[in-house]
Design an enzyme around this catalytic site. Structure first.
Site, PDB file in Angstrom:
ATOM      1  N   SER A 188      34.567 -64.963 -63.021  1.00 35.35           N
ATOM      2  CA  SER A 188      33.549 -63.982 -62.627  1.00 35.35           C
ATOM      3  C   SER A 188      33.487 -63.752 -61.115  1.00 35.35           C
ATOM      4  CB  SER A 188      32.171 -64.407 -63.132  1.00 35.35           C
ATOM      5  OG  SER A 188      31.714 -65.553 -62.443  1.00 35.35           O
TER       6      SER A 188
ATOM      7  N   LYS B  69      27.303 -67.222 -58.051  1.00 33.76           N
ATOM      8  CA  LYS B  69      27.370 -65.779 -57.833  1.00 33.76           C
ATOM      9  C   LYS B  69      27.091 -65.493 -56.359  1.00 33.76           C
ATOM     10  CE  LYS B  69      27.638 -65.098 -62.336  1.00 33.76           C
ATOM     11  NZ  LYS B  69      28.910 -64.688 -62.987  1.00 33.76           N
TER      12      LYS B  69
END
Length: 212
Positions: free
Chosen positions: A48, A103
């Site tokens: 990701s 993230k």
């Protein structure tokens, strides 16, 4: 009758054993202190954050930079600063706190976030940098899913809006909402090891790479 040297031997052995045990205990306590308050190692399990972080990268996370938190209650006892735009953070996944996610911070409290056909806007200004990459030419309408079209939404106080750098293949704030500031564990700052499982080899060029 025992010889003098024999009576002296037992205390010396006991002293050496005690010293070794004490050294081990101190080392364990020090390691736990460092892991809890200073720095912690994490392994990247998914793609990701490509191409910033690859599957098999091992990173160090600075846990002190956002303040010292009391264990278990996750309350800052020595606040330093909050996460800022573009910080790469590790946090407890809101849908399952037993899992850690990594993230990039896109929005901080008060920011207005909007995505229009994969174009990201923060407070009305287009965000263009080399971090976010798009690898899927498809564009989904907001009614289908929020990946490519979202908002505008305002980041509440005490929250963060985060996204993966691999924008088309990241399960992030676009889908499940905001991250609580108290759930943030720290800021990723360096890759100390990287293992390419597919090619069964070390990615030597990534070792010691500072994250931006």
């Amino acid at each position: 009758m025992k010889k003098p040297e024999e009576t002296d031997a037992a205390p010396k052995k006991k002293g050496a054993l005690r010293e070794n045990i004490e050294a081990i205990v101190v080392a364990v306590i020090l390691a736990l202190f460092i892991r809890t308050f200073v720095v912690q190692a994490f392994k990247i399990p998914s793609g990701s954050m490509k191409d910033t972080l690859l599957i098999g990268d091992h990173i160090l996370v600075n846990k002190f930079i956002y303040g010292v938190k009391a264990p278990f209650i996750k309350k800052s006892i020595i606040p330093i600063k909050d996460p800022q735009h573009d910080d790469i953070i590790v946090f407890e996944f809101p849908e399952d706190p037993s899992k850690d996610f990594i993230k990039r911070v896109i929005g901080i409290p008060g920011d207005v976030i909007e995505i229009r056909n994969k174009k990201l806007f923060v407070n009305g200004s287009r965000v263009q940098n080399s971090h976010g990459v798009y690898k899927d030419p498809k564009i989904y309408a907001a009614r289908a899913q929020p990946r490519d079209n979202l908002g505008p939404v305002t980041v509440p106080q005490g929250k963060l809006f985060v996204m993966g750098d691999n924008r088309d293949f990241s399960y992030d704030s676009r889908f499940w909402g905001f991250v609580d500031l108290v759930a943030v564990k720290g800021k990723a700052f360096i890759i100390y090891w990287s293992w390419d499982k597919e090619n069964f080899g070390v990615r030597w060029s990534r070792l010691g790479h500072l994250l931006e």
